[in-house]
Motif scaffolding. Structure first.
Motif, PDB file in Angstrom:
ATOM      1  N   TYR A  70       0.834  -1.200   0.000  1.00 42.23           N
ATOM      2  CA  TYR A  70       0.000   0.000   0.000  1.00 42.23           C
ATOM      3  C   TYR A  70       0.865   1.245   0.000  1.00 42.23           C
ATOM      4  CZ  TYR A  70      -3.657  -3.261   0.966  1.00 42.23           C
ATOM      5  OH  TYR A  70      -4.524  -4.300   0.869  1.00 42.23           O
ATOM      6  N   VAL A  71       0.425   2.191  -0.737  1.00 40.36           N
ATOM      7  CA  VAL A  71       1.171   3.433  -0.796  1.00 40.36           C
ATOM      8  C   VAL A  71       0.168   4.582  -0.912  1.00 40.36           C
ATOM      9  CG1 VAL A  71       1.509   3.179  -3.276  1.00 40.36           C
ATOM     10  CG2 VAL A  71       3.012   4.667  -1.998  1.00 40.36           C
ATOM     11  N   GLU A  72       0.538   5.694  -0.308  1.00 42.45           N
ATOM     12  CA  GLU A  72      -0.363   6.836  -0.298  1.00 42.45           C
ATOM     13  C   GLU A  72       0.335   7.993  -0.993  1.00 42.45           C
ATOM     14  OE1 GLU A  72      -3.363   7.687   3.234  1.00 42.45           O
ATOM     15  OE2 GLU A  72      -1.413   8.584   3.559  1.00 42.45           O
ATOM     16  N   GLU A  94      -4.070  19.001  -9.907  1.00 43.00           N
ATOM     17  CA  GLU A  94      -3.705  18.677 -11.301  1.00 43.00           C
ATOM     18  C   GLU A  94      -3.062  17.298 -11.379  1.00 43.00           C
ATOM     19  OE1 GLU A  94      -1.428  21.944 -10.261  1.00 43.00           O
ATOM     20  OE2 GLU A  94      -3.495  21.928  -9.501  1.00 43.00           O
ATOM     21  N   ASN A  95      -2.085  17.060 -10.485  1.00 41.05           N
ATOM     22  CA  ASN A  95      -1.408  15.770 -10.499  1.00 41.05           C
ATOM     23  C   ASN A  95      -2.354  14.627 -10.184  1.00 41.05           C
ATOM     24  OD1 ASN A  95       0.972  16.886 -11.210  1.00 41.05           O
ATOM     25  ND2 ASN A  95       1.825  16.934  -9.144  1.00 41.05           N
ATOM     26  N   ALA A  96      -3.344  14.911  -9.364  1.00 39.63           N
ATOM     27  CA  ALA A  96      -4.281  13.864  -8.956  1.00 39.63           C
ATOM     28  C   ALA A  96      -4.985  13.266 -10.166  1.00 39.63           C
ATOM     29  CB  ALA A  96      -5.302  14.444  -7.972  1.00 39.63           C
ATOM     30  N   GLN A 100       6.372   8.599  -7.972  1.00 41.65           N
ATOM     31  CA  GLN A 100       7.359   9.650  -7.723  1.00 41.65           C
ATOM     32  C   GLN A 100       7.144  10.795  -8.703  1.00 41.65           C
ATOM     33  OE1 GLN A 100       9.251   9.932  -5.263  1.00 41.65           O
ATOM     34  NE2 GLN A 100       9.391   7.855  -4.422  1.00 41.65           N
ATOM     35  N   GLY A 101       7.260  11.987  -8.219  1.00 42.31           N
ATOM     36  CA  GLY A 101       7.109  13.136  -9.109  1.00 42.31           C
ATOM     37  C   GLY A 101       5.696  13.684  -9.144  1.00 42.31           C
ATOM     38  N   MET A 102       4.733  12.859  -8.687  1.00 43.71           N
ATOM     39  CA  MET A 102       3.352  13.360  -8.688  1.00 43.71           C
ATOM     40  C   MET A 102       3.023  14.064  -7.383  1.00 43.71           C
ATOM     41  SD  MET A 102       1.123  10.380 -10.378  1.00 43.71           S
ATOM     42  CE  MET A 102       1.750   9.321 -11.650  1.00 43.71           C
ATOM     43  N   GLY A 103       3.863  13.861  -6.397  1.00 40.56           N
ATOM     44  CA  GLY A 103       3.588  14.473  -5.098  1.00 40.56           C
ATOM     45  C   GLY A 103       4.330  13.707  -4.021  1.00 40.56           C
TER      46      GLY A 103
END
Lengths: 285, 307
Positions: free
Chosen positions: A221-223, A229-231, A262-265
């Motif tokens: 699991y990862v949060e 925008e990235n969402a 990575q990179g999305m938030g």
């Protein structure tokens, strides 16, 4: 691997209500397993079945015994605290020690007295004169002094203040747990026990919705905490749950590698409480 | 098993202190009453002295008979109270642990439901009569000692008047046999009470009493018979333990004048007829009923699921 509890297709109905619905799982020796679920999910029923307090369908084996039919043998190797209110209020501390010494072959009175001497519980007090926290300490002292293989705790700290709760879990780890004994615990206050668990099981509507070891959680699991925008982009990876915190989107993923996010938030391992909400609410959605 | 039973029974005595507090209170009250009585009677100085003189001149048998009557009347107070205690204890035995939810704790101990219910049955049928018996003996001794001091102060020869005349062994053996026989005889009521105590959600007393009140009534109305009425009410006063008598007739024989047993015989033991008691079908039927209800109570405790 030695299973302390082994359940295969276990079900239990009350009338038309299926409290436990075709559940299978194993609990290994030396584990501390948290059984977590919303009210009415079947937690208590499952524990009762494990303790032999209620009959069930399917195959359930605890320490190699049929819990309902071999309850006396089982109770020599298993202890449980159902919740703080259950010690008889009229009994004296010494009387209860006398009694358990007489009926329990694995009880060490000197150990119980040693543990009690570290608390404020007076030997001549009646249970009704003790505070809720002291009753729980007393109960835990008794149980710690029993050389049992499995300890089952059902909401053991319900109604206790935070100091007593911390003390309870502290004593549980320091005095009781030795790596050989196995603990099965249910509670609503997930955050408090998160750090002591080795395994977790989520139960909802009588079904196990998650059965994992705590070590595996970060991999599974990862949060992701992302801007709006990235969402949008992250949603294509099919999050199992999404919520909003301070204007940012928090998305939870199962089986998605961290590298892809990575990179999305901000990427992190979800807390058990959030995971729980995601699993239960996500399943309902 | 036996060790476990002893621990479980001891547990019952801790929880239900009335088992020994009640006979203790009765013992104190009865002893106090006898002393008060002596003080009150002392007002009639002259009559008392004549009475003592008269008693001293009685024959051995007559003196024994008089003391036997005194001892029986002291014992009978305890017997009545013991039965009320036994029924209330049985009604509470499996109810209290559910009411305060301690049943979950008791069931976490390695004792089976059979062992637990058995310990409660034994407490009702054996321990309560034995404790009552001990208090009866103590009361006899205290009252006789008080009487002895009082009579002695008035110059009577109490050794002759009381102590050599009192048939202690005979009286106490008979009392013990009577108490235990009464337990067996009334055991169906204990079984029933335990059963109700195990399943009633509330008011076990009412639930236990209702059928006992209503069944005989219904039976009378529907069938015009009295089987239940006799089973319930006649049973409590008619125990086939005595030679040719039922227990109420022991104190009160037919006719207007009641006649104390002491007139008939100084030996209470000689009145007991254990052969008649143990060959009575009613006794065995009662024991079977008790066993059935107790078994039902065990099953209720085992299979009941309050969640």
């Amino acid at each position: 691997m030695t299973s302390v509890v082994s359940a295969r297709n276990v079900s239990k109905s009350y009338g038309s209500i299926r409290a436990i619905d075709d559940v299978s799982f194993d609990i290994e020796k030396g584990k501390i397993t948290g059984l977590i679920g919303p009210n009415g999910a079947g937690k208590t029923t499952l524990l009762k079945a494990v303790l032999g307090l209620t009959d069930c369908r399917g195959s359930l084996s605890v320490l190699g015994l049929d819990p309902f039919r071999q309850r006396k043998e089982l109770m020599q190797n298993i202890c449980f605290i159902a919740d703080v209110a259950v010690l008889p209020r009229w009994i004296r501390v010494t009387q209860l020690l006398d009694f358990i010494e007489a009926v329990h072959p694995r009880f060490s009175r000197s150990r119980a007295e040693e543990l009690l001497s570290q608390t404020k519980v007076r030997p001549d007090a009646k249970v009704r004169e003790l505070s809720k926290g002291m009753v729980t300490q007393f109960h835990l002292s008794i149980i710690t002094a029993i050389d049992a293989k499995l300890l089952v705790l059902d909401e053991p700290t319900l109604g206790l203040d935070i100091i007593s709760r911390k003390e309870f879990y502290g004593n549980l780890l320091n005095d009781y747990f030795d790596g050989e004994r196995t603990i099965l615990i249910t509670t609503h206050q997930v955050e408090e026990i998160e750090n002591l668990l080795t395994d977790i099981m989520f139960i909802n509507d009588g079904k196990i919705v998650l059965d994992a070891s705590m070590e595996d959680l970060p991999e599974r699991y990862v949060e992701l905490m992302a801007s709006t925008e990235n969402a949008e982009e992250a949603r294509r990876l099919k999050p199992i749950y999404e919520r909003e915190v301070f204007g940012k989107k928090v998305l939870m993923f199962e089986g998605v590698s961290r590298d892809r996010l990575q990179g999305m938030g901000e990427v992190r391992t979800p807390g058990v409480a959030d995971l729980f909400v995601a699993k239960i609410k996500g399943a309902a959605a | 098993m036996i060790e476990g039973q002893i621990a479980l029974i001891r547990r019952e005595l801790w929880e239900h202190r009335a088992i020994y507090v009640m006979p203790l209170v009765i013992a104190l009250l009865v002893s106090l009453a006898s002393v008060t009585g002596q003080v009150a009677v002392s007002a009639f100085d002259h009559a008392v002295d004549i009475g003592i003189l008269g008693a001293t001149n009685l024959g051995e048998n007559a003196r024994s008979a008089a003391i036997t009557v005194l001892m029986i009347s002291l014992s009978s107070t305890f017997v009545f109270a013991m039965w009320i205690l036994t029924i209330f204890y049985s009604l509470d035995a499996l109810y209290a642990e559910r009411k305060d939810r301690s049943i979950l704790f008791w069931r976490s101990i390695p004792s089976t439901d059979f062992e637990t219910v058995l310990s409660k049955l034994l407490t009702a049928l054996l321990v309560i009569p034995l404790i009552t018996f001990v208090f009866i003996v103590l009361t006899h001794l205290v009252v006789l000692m008080a009487t002895s001091v009082w009579l002695g102060a008035r110059g009577a020869n109490t050794w002759h008047l009381l102590w050599t005349a009192a048939p202690f062994i005979d009286n106490w053996t008979a009392t013990l046999v009577f108490l235990l026989a009464l337990s067996l005889w009334l055991s169906p009521f204990v079984g029933w009470s335990l059963f109700v105590s195990g399943f009633a959600k509330r008011s076990p007393f009412l639930i236990a009493a209702l059928p006992i009140a209503i069944l005989p009534l219904l039976e009378r109305i529907v069938f015009d018979t009295t089987v239940f009425a006799e089973a319930f009410f006649v049973r409590s006063v008619k125990m086939p333990l005595f030679r040719g008598l039922d227990n109420l007739e022991l104190l009160f024989q037919e006719g207007e004048h009641f006649k104390m047993v002491g007139d008939a015989s100084v030996s209470l033991l000689s009145l007991l007829d254990l052969g008649r008691f143990f060959s009575s079908p009613a006794l065995w039927l009662g024991l079977v009923v008790c066993a059935l209800f107790t078994t039902a109570a065990i099953y209720v405790r085992r299979y009941r699921d309050d969640s």
